[in-house]
Design a protein around this motif. Structure first.
Motif, PDB file in Angstrom:
ATOM      1  N   LYS A 188       6.478   0.549   3.357  1.00 45.82           N
ATOM      2  CA  LYS A 188       6.854   0.792   4.751  1.00 45.82           C
ATOM      3  C   LYS A 188       7.711   2.050   4.874  1.00 45.82           C
ATOM      4  CE  LYS A 188       9.374  -1.290   8.632  1.00 45.82           C
ATOM      5  NZ  LYS A 188      10.116  -2.498   9.100  1.00 45.82           N
ATOM      6  N   ALA A 189       8.692   2.195   3.984  1.00 41.62           N
ATOM      7  CA  ALA A 189       9.581   3.360   4.043  1.00 41.62           C
ATOM      8  C   ALA A 189       8.803   4.653   3.828  1.00 41.62           C
ATOM      9  CB  ALA A 189      10.683   3.219   2.991  1.00 41.62           C
ATOM     10  N   LEU A 190       7.835   4.649   2.913  1.00 40.83           N
ATOM     11  CA  LEU A 190       7.041   5.855   2.659  1.00 40.83           C
ATOM     12  C   LEU A 190       6.169   6.191   3.874  1.00 40.83           C
ATOM     13  CD1 LEU A 190       6.054   8.099   0.799  1.00 40.83           C
ATOM     14  CD2 LEU A 190       4.395   6.494  -0.157  1.00 40.83           C
ATOM     15  N   ALA A 191       5.540   5.176   4.452  1.00 43.55           N
ATOM     16  CA  ALA A 191       4.684   5.420   5.622  1.00 43.55           C
ATOM     17  C   ALA A 191       5.492   5.995   6.782  1.00 43.55           C
ATOM     18  CB  ALA A 191       4.011   4.106   6.044  1.00 43.55           C
ATOM     19  N   GLN A 192       6.690   5.472   6.991  1.00 45.86           N
ATOM     20  CA  GLN A 192       7.528   5.982   8.082  1.00 45.86           C
ATOM     21  C   GLN A 192       8.012   7.399   7.798  1.00 45.86           C
ATOM     22  OE1 GLN A 192      10.444   2.814   8.279  1.00 45.86           O
ATOM     23  NE2 GLN A 192       9.318   1.755   9.900  1.00 45.86           N
ATOM     24  N   ALA A 193       8.285   7.699   6.519  1.00 49.49           N
ATOM     25  CA  ALA A 193       8.736   9.049   6.161  1.00 49.49           C
ATOM     26  C   ALA A 193       7.629  10.084   6.379  1.00 49.49           C
ATOM     27  CB  ALA A 193       9.202   9.079   4.717  1.00 49.49           C
ATOM     28  N   LEU A 194       6.371   9.692   6.126  1.00 47.52           N
ATOM     29  CA  LEU A 194       5.259  10.632   6.248  1.00 47.52           C
ATOM     30  C   LEU A 194       4.618  10.595   7.627  1.00 47.52           C
ATOM     31  CD1 LEU A 194       3.512  10.065   2.793  1.00 47.52           C
ATOM     32  CD2 LEU A 194       5.191  11.805   3.414  1.00 47.52           C
ATOM     33  N   GLY A 195       4.950   9.571   8.420  1.00 46.32           N
ATOM     34  CA  GLY A 195       4.373   9.469   9.753  1.00 46.32           C
ATOM     35  C   GLY A 195       2.911   9.094   9.738  1.00 46.32           C
ATOM     36  N   GLY A 196       2.476   8.333   8.745  1.00 42.07           N
ATOM     37  CA  GLY A 196       1.076   7.903   8.659  1.00 42.07           C
ATOM     38  C   GLY A 196       0.981   6.492   8.142  1.00 42.07           C
ATOM     39  N   TRP A 197      -0.128   6.174   7.453  1.00 42.48           N
ATOM     40  CA  TRP A 197      -0.274   4.854   6.859  1.00 42.48           C
ATOM     41  C   TRP A 197      -0.247   4.964   5.339  1.00 42.48           C
ATOM     42  CZ3 TRP A 197      -4.256   4.525   3.496  1.00 42.48           C
ATOM     43  CH2 TRP A 197      -5.384   5.328   3.705  1.00 42.48           C
ATOM     44  N   VAL A 198       0.151   3.876   4.702  1.00 43.49           N
ATOM     45  CA  VAL A 198       0.223   3.816   3.236  1.00 43.49           C
ATOM     46  C   VAL A 198      -0.324   2.460   2.795  1.00 43.49           C
ATOM     47  CG1 VAL A 198       1.753   3.760   1.216  1.00 43.49           C
ATOM     48  CG2 VAL A 198       2.196   5.383   3.071  1.00 43.49           C
ATOM     49  N   ALA A 199      -1.063   2.449   1.699  1.00 45.11           N
ATOM     50  CA  ALA A 199      -1.593   1.205   1.130  1.00 45.11           C
ATOM     51  C   ALA A 199      -1.368   1.200  -0.377  1.00 45.11           C
ATOM     52  CB  ALA A 199      -3.078   1.062   1.437  1.00 45.11           C
ATOM     53  N   TYR A 200      -0.958   0.043  -0.897  1.00 41.20           N
ATOM     54  CA  TYR A 200      -0.859  -0.134  -2.356  1.00 41.20           C
ATOM     55  C   TYR A 200      -1.871  -1.186  -2.769  1.00 41.20           C
ATOM     56  CZ  TYR A 200       0.764  -1.166  -7.041  1.00 41.20           C
ATOM     57  OH  TYR A 200       0.805  -1.347  -8.388  1.00 41.20           O
ATOM     58  N   LEU A 201      -2.775  -0.818  -3.692  1.00 43.77           N
ATOM     59  CA  LEU A 201      -3.818  -1.719  -4.166  1.00 43.77           C
ATOM     60  C   LEU A 201      -3.582  -2.037  -5.632  1.00 43.77           C
ATOM     61  CD1 LEU A 201      -6.916   0.185  -2.702  1.00 43.77           C
ATOM     62  CD2 LEU A 201      -5.516  -1.544  -1.588  1.00 43.77           C
ATOM     63  N   PRO A 202      -3.288  -3.289  -5.985  1.00 43.94           N
ATOM     64  CA  PRO A 202      -3.127  -3.638  -7.402  1.00 43.94           C
ATOM     65  C   PRO A 202      -4.435  -3.414  -8.157  1.00 43.94           C
ATOM     66  CG  PRO A 202      -2.254  -5.364  -5.974  1.00 43.94           C
ATOM     67  CD  PRO A 202      -3.026  -4.431  -5.096  1.00 43.94           C
ATOM     68  N   ALA A 203      -4.337  -2.994  -9.396  1.00 40.97           N
ATOM     69  CA  ALA A 203      -5.535  -2.729 -10.197  1.00 40.97           C
ATOM     70  C   ALA A 203      -6.278  -4.008 -10.546  1.00 40.97           C
ATOM     71  CB  ALA A 203      -5.145  -1.977 -11.471  1.00 40.97           C
ATOM     72  N   ASP A 204      -5.593  -5.168 -10.472  1.00 44.65           N
ATOM     73  CA  ASP A 204      -6.241  -6.432 -10.813  1.00 44.65           C
ATOM     74  C   ASP A 204      -6.954  -7.058  -9.620  1.00 44.65           C
ATOM     75  OD1 ASP A 204      -4.185  -7.296  -9.237  1.00 44.65           O
ATOM     76  OD2 ASP A 204      -3.222  -8.550 -10.738  1.00 44.65           O
ATOM     77  N   SER A 205      -7.181  -6.246  -8.558  1.00 46.27           N
ATOM     78  CA  SER A 205      -7.857  -6.709  -7.337  1.00 46.27           C
ATOM     79  C   SER A 205      -7.049  -7.762  -6.594  1.00 46.27           C
ATOM     80  CB  SER A 205      -9.260  -7.258  -7.661  1.00 46.27           C
ATOM     81  OG  SER A 205     -10.059  -6.256  -8.237  1.00 46.27           O
ATOM     82  N   GLY A 206      -5.753  -7.812  -6.820  1.00 44.24           N
ATOM     83  CA  GLY A 206      -4.890  -8.725  -6.086  1.00 44.24           C
ATOM     84  C   GLY A 206      -4.692  -8.257  -4.657  1.00 44.24           C
ATOM     85  N   ALA A 207      -3.870  -9.001  -3.924  1.00 44.53           N
ATOM     86  CA  ALA A 207      -3.661  -8.702  -2.508  1.00 44.53           C
ATOM     87  C   ALA A 207      -3.009  -7.336  -2.319  1.00 44.53           C
ATOM     88  CB  ALA A 207      -2.804  -9.793  -1.872  1.00 44.53           C
ATOM     89  N   VAL A 239      -1.805   0.123 -13.245  1.00 45.05           N
ATOM     90  CA  VAL A 239      -1.438  -1.172 -12.657  1.00 45.05           C
ATOM     91  C   VAL A 239      -1.709  -1.225 -11.155  1.00 45.05           C
ATOM     92  CG1 VAL A 239       0.282  -1.677 -14.419  1.00 45.05           C
ATOM     93  CG2 VAL A 239       0.961  -0.423 -12.368  1.00 45.05           C
ATOM     94  N   GLY A 240      -1.952  -0.072 -10.531  1.00 47.02           N
ATOM     95  CA  GLY A 240      -2.218  -0.066  -9.100  1.00 47.02           C
ATOM     96  C   GLY A 240      -2.524   1.335  -8.599  1.00 47.02           C
ATOM     97  N   PHE A 241      -2.794   1.431  -7.297  1.00 46.71           N
ATOM     98  CA  PHE A 241      -3.141   2.705  -6.675  1.00 46.71           C
ATOM     99  C   PHE A 241      -2.381   2.836  -5.359  1.00 46.71           C
ATOM    100  CE2 PHE A 241      -6.725   1.023  -9.047  1.00 46.71           C
ATOM    101  CZ  PHE A 241      -6.971   2.054  -9.947  1.00 46.71           C
ATOM    102  N   LEU A 242      -1.779   3.994  -5.146  1.00 47.08           N
ATOM    103  CA  LEU A 242      -1.031   4.277  -3.926  1.00 47.08           C
ATOM    104  C   LEU A 242      -1.848   5.253  -3.087  1.00 47.08           C
ATOM    105  CD1 LEU A 242       1.729   3.802  -2.482  1.00 47.08           C
ATOM    106  CD2 LEU A 242       2.476   5.949  -3.530  1.00 47.08           C
ATOM    107  N   ALA A 243      -2.278   4.817  -1.911  1.00 45.49           N
ATOM    108  CA  ALA A 243      -3.106   5.651  -1.026  1.00 45.49           C
ATOM    109  C   ALA A 243      -2.317   6.001   0.222  1.00 45.49           C
ATOM    110  CB  ALA A 243      -4.386   4.911  -0.652  1.00 45.49           C
ATOM    111  N   ILE A 244      -2.415   7.274   0.632  1.00 41.71           N
ATOM    112  CA  ILE A 244      -1.656   7.777   1.787  1.00 41.71           C
ATOM    113  C   ILE A 244      -2.594   8.481   2.747  1.00 41.71           C
ATOM    114  CG2 ILE A 244       0.170   9.349   2.544  1.00 41.71           C
ATOM    115  CD1 ILE A 244       0.247   8.417  -1.037  1.00 41.71           C
ATOM    116  N   GLY A 245      -2.503   8.121   4.016  1.00 39.97           N
ATOM    117  CA  GLY A 245      -3.198   8.842   5.078  1.00 39.97           C
ATOM    118  C   GLY A 245      -2.149   9.384   6.040  1.00 39.97           C
ATOM    119  N   ALA A 246      -1.692  10.615   5.804  1.00 33.64           N
ATOM    120  CA  ALA A 246      -0.596  11.179   6.600  1.00 33.64           C
ATOM    121  C   ALA A 246      -1.083  11.767   7.916  1.00 33.64           C
ATOM    122  CB  ALA A 246       0.150  12.244   5.806  1.00 33.64           C
ATOM    123  N   GLY A 247      -2.378  12.104   8.001  1.00 30.74           N
ATOM    124  CA  GLY A 247      -2.893  12.706   9.223  1.00 30.74           C
ATOM    125  C   GLY A 247      -2.462  14.152   9.398  1.00 30.74           C
TER     126      GLY A 247
END
Length: 514
Positions: free
Chosen positions: A157-176, A228-236
């Protein structure tokens, strides 16, 4: 980046438009000075080029060719210094710049080019300091978020607000996944497809792609060389250097949190394995006494013992394996949301097999209570399911016991181990009812009790070679007549014919268990 308008504001009349009016709000990448007829090989594009006019002191054709080269190189603007080469702006140069759309500025006589360069770098320094201050503030907020109990959602949440876009974290084990904004679920499947397509778990490199016309940058989060996971950012918008520094800080924070979790999981697994080993070896009272001290809840009712052949990682394949167990064994207690394998603390690995001690009354998603509450039958004889272990995993084979008291786990473990070893790769089945002839343990005890020869080894070799005298005798290093004599004694002790298929099958499994 610094704009021409900012530089003009900083210098005032020392840098003014040749034709008057306002200076264009155009970004510049630097200030460069050159008197070459063709300076473009030394330019990257985006610069303010300063010259005393030597390259344009020729005919109209030469001036037009000079301006054309600058435009083709994407030079942001041309600054003409008066007083050294020319005293006024040549009309041909004004016309060529106006025709080509190249901004033409004038540095008046007496103003050194050094003043322009110094003003540019002063502005760069101020902008960098402002970015640094903002970046430090953001990184401090991110570090604070990482210390909270719900660290992952807070950091995302803090990263998305800092960049003014959306952020998603996807665990590598296909978890939530973890998202901000939290309702932005439409992108998850596309993110997973792109992650898989780009093979990011293997390449360990950041990638950029588009989703719904928006540029997305995705970074792998690593612990050592393990993704262990992937951090995806859509800053626009285009990410700045400060933005990327913040993103890398988040990757480091997530990596540290993941490393802590892996270490915690490894410790918990080792403790659970110790308790499970006590149960498997018949020390049930000791296991029950030790479990509470290690934060483990020992089963109080009936249990099922799951024995799995093949290397599996509970964190990555447990969901798929549970699905196969539900279909292949008829145990309706396995549910999509149950996560029994993932949460199982009573797990021990030995001899290439994984043993899970599971609560036989693990509730399903519909009706809490006993297995089969959704209409399934715990005693079904479903056909074996073939399971490939998930992408990148070897075939997994498993057998699931009937419900039994914890005290019987020791007695059943060897039989189940022998059964799963005998299954074809990928089979997942219920343990058959009455798997061994009740006389089988007595047979083994009788063979062990004979002191004059190793009848256990003799019978095992005979059965392994399917009654072939020569092969069995060669393995034992004795004459085949000696083998016949020993097998005669064994048959008398067993009060059964070792060549009978039913006797041979039960005796073989009992000896494997022993």
């Amino acid at each position: 980046m610094i704009s021409l308008a900012q530089l003009h504001s900083q210098l005032g009349s020392d840098l003014r438009p040749a034709a008057g009016g306002a200076v264009a709000v155009r970004q510049i990448s630097g200030v460069h000075i050159s008197e070459l007829d063709d300076p473009t090989p030394y330019l990257e594009g985006g610069e303010l080029l300063l010259t005393t006019g030597i390259p344009v002191s020729g005919g109209e054709a030469k001036v037009q060719a000079y301006v054309r080269r600058l435009v083709e190189r994407n030079i942001a603007a041309l600054g003409l210094g008066l007083g050294a080469g020319v005293d006024e702006v040549p009309p041909a140069l004004s016309a060529a710049c106006a025709s080509a759309g190249l901004e033409l500025l004038v540095v008046p006589d007496g103003t050194p080019f050094m003043n322009v360069s110094r003003a540019y770098w002063d502005l760069v320094g101020r902008e960098g300091q402002a970015d640094l201050t903002a970046s430090l503030g953001t990184q401090t907020a991110l570090a604070r978020a990482a210390t909270q109990a719900d660290a992952l959602p807070s950091v995302v949440k803090a990263l998305a607000q800092a960049l003014g876009g959306w952020v998603a974290y996807l665990p590598a084990d296909s978890g939530a996944e973890t998202l901000w904004p939290a309702d932005n679920h439409t992108i998850v499947e596309q993110l997973r497809r792109e992650t898989s397509r780009l093979d990011m778990a293997v390449t360990h490199s950041a990638s950029t792609f588009q989703i719904h016309g928006t540029d997305v940058v995705e970074y792998p989060v690593l612990v050592g060389r393990r993704t262990v996971g992937f951090l995806a950012i859509g800053a626009g918008r285009k990410l700045t250097r400060a933005d990327r520094q913040i993103i890398m800080t988040v990757c480091v924070l997530l990596s540290l949190k993941a490393a802590q979790q892996l270490e915690s999981d490894a410790t918990a697994a080792a403790l659970g394995s110790a308790v499970t080993k006590l149960f498997l070896t018949g020390h049930v009272d000791a296991g029950r006494a030790l479990a509470p001290d290690l934060g483990i809840v020992a089963p109080t009712g009936a249990v099922r013992l799951l024995v799995v052949r093949g290397e599996i990682d509970p964190a990555t394949v447990s969901g798929e394996l549970e699905s196969r167990l539900r279909a292949g064994t008829g145990w309706a207690g396995w549910t999509e949301a149950g996560g029994a394998l993932r949460s199982c603390r009573l797990r021990h690995v030995a001899g290439g097999l994984s043993y899970y001690v599971l609560d036989a009354e693990y509730p399903d998603a519909g009706t809490p209570g006993i297995p089969g509450s959704d209409g399934g039958s715990a005693g079904s004889t479903a056909q074996p399911e073939q399971y490939d272990g998930g992408a990148g995993n070897a075939a997994v084979t498993a057998v699931l016991s009937r419900p039994m008291p914890l005290e019987r786990v020791h007695e059943e473990a060897g039989q189940l181990a022998a059964t799963v070893r005998a299954l074809a790769a990928g089979q997942i089945v219920d343990a058959p009812e009455g798997a061994l002839d009740p006389r089988a343990q007595g047979w083994v005890a009788a063979l062990r009790g004979y002191q004059r020869a190793d009848l256990v080894g003799t019978v095992r070799a005979y059965l392994r070679h399917r009654g072939q005298w020569e092969g069995a005798a060669r393995e034992l290093g004795i004459h085949r007549n000696s083998l016949r004599h020993r097998m005669g004694i064994a048959a008398e002790l067993l009060q059964a014919d070792p060549d009978d298929p039913d006797v041979a099958a039960n005796l073989w499994l009992a000896l494997r268990w022993a």
